[in-house]
Design a protein around this motif. Structure first.
Motif, PDB file in Angstrom:
ATOM      1  N   LEU A 255       0.839  -1.198   0.000  1.00 24.44           N
ATOM      2  CA  LEU A 255       0.000   0.000   0.000  1.00 24.44           C
ATOM      3  C   LEU A 255       0.879   1.254   0.000  1.00 24.44           C
ATOM      4  N   TYR A 256       0.345   2.339  -0.540  1.00 23.57           N
ATOM      5  CA  TYR A 256       1.136   3.557  -0.692  1.00 23.57           C
ATOM      6  C   TYR A 256       1.472   4.149   0.678  1.00 23.57           C
ATOM      7  N   ALA A 257       2.758   4.383   0.923  1.00 25.46           N
ATOM      8  CA  ALA A 257       3.225   5.049   2.145  1.00 25.46           C
ATOM      9  C   ALA A 257       4.618   5.591   1.857  1.00 25.46           C
ATOM     10  N   ARG A 258       4.746   6.908   1.792  1.00 27.35           N
ATOM     11  CA  ARG A 258       6.031   7.514   1.442  1.00 27.35           C
ATOM     12  C   ARG A 258       6.264   8.795   2.221  1.00 27.35           C
ATOM     13  N   THR A 259       7.541   9.098   2.391  1.00 26.19           N
ATOM     14  CA  THR A 259       7.909  10.388   2.968  1.00 26.19           C
ATOM     15  C   THR A 259       7.874  11.443   1.863  1.00 26.19           C
ATOM     16  N   ASP A 260       7.951  12.707   2.269  1.00 26.31           N
ATOM     17  CA  ASP A 260       7.887  13.778   1.278  1.00 26.31           C
ATOM     18  C   ASP A 260       9.037  13.707   0.277  1.00 26.31           C
ATOM     19  N   GLU A 261      10.172  13.106   0.665  1.00 25.59           N
ATOM     20  CA  GLU A 261      11.332  13.045  -0.215  1.00 25.59           C
ATOM     21  C   GLU A 261      11.111  12.131  -1.420  1.00 25.59           C
ATOM     22  N   THR A 262      10.236  11.131  -1.259  1.00 26.15           N
ATOM     23  CA  THR A 262      10.010  10.186  -2.353  1.00 26.15           C
ATOM     24  C   THR A 262       8.552  10.181  -2.814  1.00 26.15           C
ATOM     25  N   HIS A 263       7.782  11.148  -2.361  1.00 27.90           N
ATOM     26  CA  HIS A 263       6.355  11.200  -2.686  1.00 27.90           C
ATOM     27  C   HIS A 263       6.123  11.286  -4.192  1.00 27.90           C
ATOM     28  N   ASP A 264       5.192  10.481  -4.683  1.00 25.43           N
ATOM     29  CA  ASP A 264       4.806  10.451  -6.088  1.00 25.43           C
ATOM     30  C   ASP A 264       3.336  10.883  -6.162  1.00 25.43           C
ATOM     31  N   ALA A 265       3.111  12.134  -6.536  1.00 23.86           N
ATOM     32  CA  ALA A 265       1.755  12.684  -6.519  1.00 23.86           C
ATOM     33  C   ALA A 265       0.814  11.911  -7.428  1.00 23.86           C
ATOM     34  N   ALA A 266       1.312  11.468  -8.582  1.00 24.09           N
ATOM     35  CA  ALA A 266       0.451  10.735  -9.518  1.00 24.09           C
ATOM     36  C   ALA A 266       0.008   9.406  -8.931  1.00 24.09           C
ATOM     37  N   ALA A 267       0.945   8.696  -8.295  1.00 21.32           N
ATOM     38  CA  ALA A 267       0.592   7.412  -7.676  1.00 21.32           C
ATOM     39  C   ALA A 267      -0.358   7.614  -6.500  1.00 21.32           C
ATOM     40  N   PHE A 268      -0.149   8.706  -5.748  1.00 25.75           N
ATOM     41  CA  PHE A 268      -1.005   8.995  -4.595  1.00 25.75           C
ATOM     42  C   PHE A 268      -2.447   9.241  -5.049  1.00 25.75           C
ATOM     43  N   GLU A 269      -2.603   9.864  -6.214  1.00 22.32           N
ATOM     44  CA  GLU A 269      -3.940  10.163  -6.734  1.00 22.32           C
ATOM     45  C   GLU A 269      -4.712   8.906  -7.116  1.00 22.32           C
ATOM     46  N   GLN A 270      -4.005   7.799  -7.295  1.00 25.63           N
ATOM     47  CA  GLN A 270      -4.670   6.546  -7.651  1.00 25.63           C
ATOM     48  C   GLN A 270      -5.356   5.887  -6.455  1.00 25.63           C
ATOM     49  N   ILE A 271      -5.034   6.337  -5.245  1.00 29.16           N
ATOM     50  CA  ILE A 271      -5.669   5.803  -4.039  1.00 29.16           C
ATOM     51  C   ILE A 271      -7.083   6.375  -3.944  1.00 29.16           C
ATOM     52  N   PRO A 272      -8.077   5.565  -3.550  1.00 23.86           N
ATOM     53  CA  PRO A 272      -9.418   6.129  -3.343  1.00 23.86           C
ATOM     54  C   PRO A 272      -9.349   7.351  -2.419  1.00 23.86           C
ATOM     55  N   GLU A 273     -10.071   8.396  -2.791  1.00 24.65           N
ATOM     56  CA  GLU A 273      -9.950   9.680  -2.095  1.00 24.65           C
ATOM     57  C   GLU A 273     -10.177   9.573  -0.594  1.00 24.65           C
ATOM     58  N   GLU A 274     -11.126   8.722  -0.180  1.00 22.20           N
ATOM     59  CA  GLU A 274     -11.436   8.619   1.244  1.00 22.20           C
ATOM     60  C   GLU A 274     -10.314   7.961   2.047  1.00 22.20           C
ATOM     61  N   ARG A 275      -9.340   7.353   1.346  1.00 26.11           N
ATOM     62  CA  ARG A 275      -8.227   6.704   2.060  1.00 26.11           C
ATOM     63  C   ARG A 275      -6.919   7.481   1.942  1.00 26.11           C
ATOM     64  N   ARG A 276      -6.919   8.584   1.240  1.00 24.08           N
ATOM     65  CA  ARG A 276      -5.685   9.378   1.135  1.00 24.08           C
ATOM     66  C   ARG A 276      -5.454  10.159   2.410  1.00 24.08           C
ATOM     67  N   ARG A 277      -4.252  10.049   2.954  1.00 22.87           N
ATOM     68  CA  ARG A 277      -3.917  10.741   4.189  1.00 22.87           C
ATOM     69  C   ARG A 277      -2.573  11.461   4.049  1.00 22.87           C
ATOM     70  N   THR A 278      -2.482  12.641   4.639  1.00 27.68           N
ATOM     71  CA  THR A 278      -1.205  13.321   4.832  1.00 27.68           C
ATOM     72  C   THR A 278      -1.080  13.598   6.329  1.00 27.68           C
ATOM     73  N   ALA A 279       0.125  13.473   6.831  1.00 31.39           N
ATOM     74  CA  ALA A 279       0.336  13.643   8.270  1.00 31.39           C
ATOM     75  C   ALA A 279       1.802  13.967   8.509  1.00 31.39           C
ATOM     76  N   ARG A 280       2.167  14.009   9.780  1.00 28.62           N
ATOM     77  CA  ARG A 280       3.564  14.153  10.183  1.00 28.62           C
ATOM     78  C   ARG A 280       4.016  12.833  10.791  1.00 28.62           C
ATOM     79  N   GLY A 281       5.302  12.530  10.634  1.00 30.66           N
ATOM     80  CA  GLY A 281       5.810  11.266  11.159  1.00 30.66           C
ATOM     81  C   GLY A 281       7.169  11.433  11.818  1.00 30.66           C
ATOM     82  N   ILE A 282       7.415  10.610  12.825  1.00 29.76           N
ATOM     83  CA  ILE A 282       8.710  10.577  13.524  1.00 29.76           C
ATOM     84  C   ILE A 282       9.466   9.347  13.049  1.00 29.76           C
TER      85      ILE A 282
END
Length: 450
Positions: A255-282
């Motif tokens: 499943l899609y999970a990436r940091t901002d350094e490797t984020h792929d906006a096009a691939a992220f858009e393929q996820i159903p909208e209700e499951r797309r999340r952005t957050a902060r991580g440690i």
């Protein structure tokens, strides 16, 4: 441990220099004291949690078949010149010159040193696969150390290194580490999501970071919310099985999970909208496969099955042991203080005596103290003459998962009060039942005696 004999310098006020929750609570709970920018003394309570985390890391590494050792903090610059990293690493490396005018450094990581150890002692493919690891203090001269132990200059880290004959073997080691890391974090009460990441100065094409979701995280992350439903749980994994380790790797990383350094906006858009999340991580750990990046320039070769020398394939795998304390607190606290998960708590249960000096209350507390000790559980017994409100506030601040309150009124009815720190719920039980309930909870975590 009786609180009257313990060193627990709790603070009532929040130190002005603390910017995030974990830093504030570690200072207030008397866990650490800053000695210089990004450098801390670990006071008794903090040191106990640090050792509990270290113990879990050791146990899970050895369960996966990895071999512990210990390398020094100071390293020769010559090894880093061999790999080409001495000048390339940057100002984060603390460079030192000894009295004989030799260039040294305070190790930020150990790829060069472990490669030198390997090449000195291993020369045949028959000695592979091999994974060595240690838990050691590191130093990286951060330009702006902040957030307490979350971004300090000196930190405790587990770093491990695998040596394999082929890329396929090394990728199995990569998968094996991912499985062991997921289990490690779950034992600490954390969900650390593996995310495709950037390799940075370590190098290599295959790397995942493990991130704990928290508002104070330094990394922006993008993920499919379904990834937070995945747990390893009590599954038994055969670490020698390529198929089993690969299956867990695919389960946790498909499943899609990436940091901002490797984020792929096009691939992220393929996820159903209700499951797309952005957050902060440690970030609390990272695994790398980097092939022959170090073995080729440093001559770490073995004699292959055909008798010809071949450079070994390598990977490195790190867990931020001291950083994990901050991450756990960021993920598990409330307005009163820390809430330790059972797996890492400094003491398994706290006992509060509401009337210190009362013969019956003192005897009941002593009996509880001894009962827990006989079961292999550590107790912090507040036997001070502090007022009840102060005792409760201190217990809530330091965050022990379970508290037993003993007072004359309850004892007249044959009961004590058992309180869960996480939920705040209390119940009155006979002392022996309270002991058994707490012991059963810890037995489920593999803690204490049967």
């Amino acid at each position: 441990m009786r609180l009257s004999r313990y060193f627990l310098p709790v603070l009532k006020e929040t130190p002005s220099e603390a910017q995030i929750v974990s830093h504030r609570l570690m200072l207030r709970a008397g866990m650490i004291k800053q000695q210089a920018a990004g450098i801390y003394s670990w006071l008794p309570l903090g040191f106990k949690v640090l050792r509990n985390i270290e113990k879990i890391v050791h146990e899970e590494q050895q369960r996966a078949g990895h071999i512990p050792m210990l390398m020094p903090t100071l390293q020769s610059a010559d090894l880093w010149r061999e790999s080409g990293r001495y000048d390339a690493y940057g100002p984060e490396m603390l460079r030192i010159r000894d009295r004989h005018d030799r260039d040294m450094l305070f190790g930020p990581t150990n790829e060069e040193m472990i490669t030198d150890i390997f090449r000195s002692h291993v020369n045949s493919y028959k000695n592979l696969p091999l994974t060595l690891y240690h838990i050691q203090w590191k130093f990286r001269d951060e330009v702006r150390p902040r957030f307490g132990v979350m971004r300090g200059r000196e930190f405790l880290m587990k770093d491990g290194y695998n040596f394999d004959l082929t890329k396929e073997d090394a990728l199995h080691a990569y998968n094996r580490h991912l499985v062991s890391y997921v289990r490690t974090y779950e034992r600490m009460g954390l969900q650390a999501i593996p995310m495709r990441a950037d390799s940075g100065p370590i190098g290599g094409d295959d790397t995942h970071e493990f991130l704990v979701l928290a508002e104070t995280g330094e990394s922006e992350v993008f993920y499919d919310s379904a990834v937070t439903d995945i747990r390893l749980g009590d599954r038994e994994i055969n670490y020698d099985s390529v198929e089993e380790c690969r299956a867990v790797m695919e389960e946790f990383t498909s499943l899609y999970a990436r940091t901002d350094e490797t984020h792929d906006a096009a691939a992220f858009e393929q996820i159903p909208e209700e499951r797309r999340r952005t957050a902060r991580g440690i970030e609390v750990g990272q695994i790398f496969y980097f092939g022959t990046k170090y073995s080729e320039p440093m001559g770490a070769t073995v004699q292959g099955p055909d008798g010809k020398p071949v450079p070994v394939h390598m990977g490195s795998h790190g867990i931020g042991v001291s950083r994990l304390l901050g991450a756990i607190i960021e993920a598990s606290h409330d307005e009163k203080g820390i809430i330790w998960p059972e797996g890492v708590t400094p003491f398994h249960v706290g006992i509060v005596n509401l009337k210190q000096g009362d013969a019956e209350a003192d005897a009941a507390c002593d009996a509880l103290y001894d009962s827990f000790g006989a079961l292999g559980l550590e107790v912090l017994y507040d036997d001070t003459t502090e007022r009840a409100g102060g005792k409760f506030a201190s217990m809530d601040l330091i965050g022990l998962p379970w508290r037993i309150t003993v007072g004359p009124r309850g004892l007249k009815n044959g009961v004590v009060e058992l309180t869960c720190r996480r939920t705040g719920e209390s119940e009155e039980l006979p002392p022996e039942q309270a002991v058994e309930k707490v012991a059963a909870i810890y037995r489920a975590h593999g803690i204490g005696r049967v």
